[in-house]
Design a protein around this motif. Structure first.
Motif: not given
Length: 228
Positions: A101-113
């Motif tokens: 639900a927050i994909h556009g502003f997801r946290p950095g850890f989620c972006r890296m995975f």
């Protein structure tokens, strides 16, 4: 991932920079949300993550703490992390359809995975966690495209500055056994970087964060010396 690790066991043995190609592409997960469940308290949030959540959702840190985030001690320092829901052990921001639900502003850890960070000297590199993502037949993608972070160079500089500041604070924690000092230091850092809201100083999202963060960082560097 930022702790001491054995790259031979968990990675492909390579280190990556922002302009390198890495085999992490997963076709936007195509219905998979394995990495959004069973993560415990491992998705630690930094101040930029909190800023993005607050501005993206139009809510305050205290409201996020009601059911989306929780606080845990990481190497002696209290930090927020994404909360897993009771019952299904899924991220509190995962929808009923298994979408973020927050994909556009997801946290950095989620972006890296499934990438992680490893620090060497005063810098860091990315590495690929080969056993973490279950999606098959991954494709190659440039690291900076995978991250999708505006002004990546500025962000990476911020990540390093935040990382090494935390290391200094953790050193102070290790050197004292005074519980009152430990509590006071943690409450100060929590308020300085998380609870105290960041103003949206520019029309373009994220532009105002760094200016405010570095002002707070300089204040904090002086303040934590009083706890030594």
């Amino acid at each position: 991932m930022e702790r001491e690790i054995d790259l031979k066991e968990i990675s492909d043995g390579r280190l990556y920079g922002a302009n390198d190609m890495v085999k992490a592409g997963c076709n936007e997960c195509a219905g998979c949300f394995s990495c959004c469940q069973g993560m415990g308290n491992s998705i630690i949030l930094d101040p930029y993550d909190i800023y993005n959540l607050e501005t993206g959702l139009g809510t305050a840190f205290e409201e996020l703490m009601e059911n989306k985030l929780e606080l845990n001690v990481v190497d002696g320092i209290i930090q927020p992390n994404l909360k897993m829901q009771e019952g299904n052990d899924c991220c509190a921001f995962l929808s009923g359809e298994g979408r973020c639900a927050i994909h556009g502003f997801r946290p950095g850890f989620c972006r890296m995975f499934p990438l992680g960070r490893i620090y060497e000297g005063n810098d860091f590199c990315y590495f690929l966690q080969v056993h973490e993502c279950i999606y098959p037949n991954k494709t190659k993608v440039k690291v900076k495209k995978w991250l999708e972070i505006p002004e990546l160079g500025k962000y990476e500089a911020y990540i390093k500055d935040w990382h090494f500041f935390l290391k200094d604070a953790q050193k102070i924690v290790k050197e004292t056994e005074n519980e009152a000092i430990l509590k006071s230091l943690n409450m100060y850092l929590l308020k300085q970087f998380y609870v105290r809201p960041y103003e949206d100083l520019a029309e373009e999202k994220g532009k105002g964060f760094y200016q405010q963060f570095y002002r707070r960082l300089e204040e904090a560097k002086e303040a934590i010396q009083l706890y030594r």
